[in-house]
Design a protein around this motif. Sequence first.
Motif, mmCIF file in Angstrom:
data_model
loop_
_atom_site.group_PDB
_atom_site.id
_atom_site.type_symbol
_atom_site.label_atom_id
_atom_site.label_comp_id
_atom_site.label_asym_id
_atom_site.label_seq_id
_atom_site.Cartn_x
_atom_site.Cartn_y
_atom_site.Cartn_z
ATOM 1 N N GLY A 11 0.859 -1.183 0.000
ATOM 2 C CA GLY A 11 0.000 0.000 0.000
ATOM 3 C C GLY A 11 0.893 1.229 0.000
ATOM 4 O O GLY A 11 2.046 1.186 -0.452
ATOM 5 N N LEU A 12 0.384 2.319 0.547
ATOM 6 C CA LEU A 12 1.154 3.568 0.534
ATOM 7 C C LEU A 12 2.435 3.421 1.350
ATOM 8 O O LEU A 12 3.523 3.782 0.898
ATOM 9 N N ALA A 13 2.313 2.863 2.557
ATOM 10 C CA ALA A 13 3.483 2.731 3.426
ATOM 11 C C ALA A 13 4.469 1.717 2.860
ATOM 12 O O ALA A 13 5.680 1.970 2.803
ATOM 13 N N ASP A 32 2.192 -8.849 -1.598
ATOM 14 C CA ASP A 32 0.843 -8.284 -1.453
ATOM 15 C C ASP A 32 -0.175 -9.293 -1.962
ATOM 16 O O ASP A 32 0.135 -10.122 -2.817
ATOM 17 N N CYS A 52 -10.283 5.585 -0.707
ATOM 18 C CA CYS A 52 -11.509 6.384 -0.577
ATOM 19 C C CYS A 52 -11.335 7.691 -1.318
ATOM 20 O O CYS A 52 -11.409 7.749 -2.533
ATOM 21 N N ILE A 122 0.187 -13.255 2.992
ATOM 22 C CA ILE A 122 1.019 -13.696 4.114
ATOM 23 C C ILE A 122 0.094 -13.926 5.309
ATOM 24 O O ILE A 122 -0.668 -13.031 5.691
ATOM 25 N N GLY A 141 -5.121 -8.809 6.427
ATOM 26 C CA GLY A 141 -5.816 -10.096 6.334
ATOM 27 C C GLY A 141 -6.045 -10.704 7.719
ATOM 28 O O GLY A 141 -5.214 -10.568 8.612
ATOM 29 N N GLN A 341 -0.806 2.634 8.503
ATOM 30 C CA GLN A 341 -1.985 2.664 9.367
ATOM 31 C C GLN A 341 -1.924 1.611 10.473
ATOM 32 O O GLN A 341 -2.376 1.858 11.586
ATOM 33 N N GLY A 347 -4.129 8.200 7.840
ATOM 34 C CA GLY A 347 -4.186 9.128 6.705
ATOM 35 C C GLY A 347 -3.156 8.750 5.657
ATOM 36 O O GLY A 347 -2.132 8.132 5.962
ATOM 37 N N TYR A 348 -3.441 9.127 4.411
ATOM 38 C CA TYR A 348 -2.557 8.744 3.306
ATOM 39 C C TYR A 348 -1.131 9.269 3.514
ATOM 40 O O TYR A 348 -0.160 8.534 3.348
#
Length: 446
Positions: A11-13, A32, A52, A122, A141, A341, A347-348
């Motif tokens: 994801g972003l992180a 992923d 979102c 994973i 997950g 997160q 937050g993004y």
Amino acid sequence: MGASLTVIGAGLAGCEAALQAANLGVRVDVYDLKPQTMTPAHSNPNYAELVCSNSLRGAGRESAVGLLKDELRRLGSYLMDVADRTAVPAGGALAVDRELFAAEVTAALRRHSRITCHSQRICSLDEIGGPRIVATGPLTGEELYADLQQRLGQGSLYYFDAVAPLVAADSLDMDELYFASRYGKGGGKDYLNAYLSREEYYDFVRMLTEGERVIRRDFEPGEIFEGCVPIEEIARRGPESLRYGPLKPTGLRDPRTGRRPFACVQLRRDDRQAETYNLVGFQTNLTFTAQREIFGKIPGLRRAKFIRYGVMHRNTYIDSARILNAALQWKDNPEIFFAGQIAGLEGYVEAIAGGLLAGVNAAAMISGERMMTPSPRSILGGLVRAITTPVTDPQPVQSNWGLQIPFRTARQDPRRDLSRTESAEEITPWREMLQSRRRRVLLATH
Ligand SMILES: Cc1cc2nc3c(=O)[nH]c(=O)nc-3n(C[C@H](O)[C@H](O)[C@H](O)COP(=O)(O)OP(=O)(O)OC[C@H]3O[C@@H](n4cnc5c(N)ncnc54)[C@H](O)[C@@H]3O)c2cc1C
């Protein structure tokens, strides 16, 4: 350098962490679920999906999140660079074309000579050994979350979060919608506005409070993240609450009357071609049928085609204060870092910030170098301090000026130049350290 790092979650992180570590000379394996399977909120096969809103919030340095963006740019954030290059007009905010953004980040990972991408779910930290970054986000997950819970020895920590709907531009009735940004900020076509009369507004509030919800029970205090309260829950707090929240009419003029409208629904462009619009602040737990019926009563949206309906989701995070140190490293198992997160950075932009820090620090651990721990006088350091300081009711943290309050006298206003100067003073040495390490890696590889 032979050692390698595993990043779980792209994801972003996770993407920011992988690019940071790879450019510091570390071989990185990224895992992923995508594109084989998706969490309930993800739908794009590409990595770094904005689930979102397409907005990364305030662009200017007068907001704390704007200053955080500035710090990240100065530290060489790859995702901030992509965000700047894929920006769409959004008044005082930085919003991106979500498809382009995700495609560019994914391409950067896939073409990097030191990054290998794997499509695999994973389920346990034991599946992979060695240095790892866990960046599986709010919708980690179930199996991995259960595994983490067992290892971390704590009860489930979660709250509910919600997503706003997207509508197709060609299904909107443009005779009833007006282009304008609040106070004339940004370009004139950044937002489409639906102006509501007094009667329309109170009717709308009533329909929202009576609309059928997916999760039917009332939420306990603290169960919903205050930055993302569903629109019908705001309406339940009182008939005026929406007029002082997402439907506020401030900074706008209704061209039909020349006066401030009674209430306003804003639609923000979601892509560069302006083919889709996001209903600003309309995150919701209403059923799809109720969304069609109720949101369809908004002027200009009577024939609206929903590209995506709003949905509500579980949102998971760990008790970082107990588990992590200031380098985002697990105190009891220093080979493992947490980012985004799941570490409580909400937050993004905050997720990107966590990814940057964890990626740099995992690379530093592998190469035996000094880790980066910015002081709380910067927004980045303030965020880390906030999540790693023990509190009785841990909650995810967003950028805000309050993070710097402990370093202010009562008469100092952190929004003024002081914060920016201190942030620059704090970030500059780390920036120089990273630039010199990246240069060294470049020289060694050519
Ligand atoms: C429904 C919802 C709406 C949100 N809306 C906003 C918003 O509008 N604005 C905002 O600023 N923030 C929003 N957030 C909060 C947060 O900023 C985003 O969730 C952000 O994407 C978090 O980044 P991340 O990198 O931590 O996680 P993510 O971006 O979610 O990335 C996690 C990745 O890990 C993968 N993954 C999960 N489990 C596994 C596993 N077991 N094995 C392998 N891979 C796995 C996922 O497929 C995903 O690609 C929202 C959160 C949620 C849940």
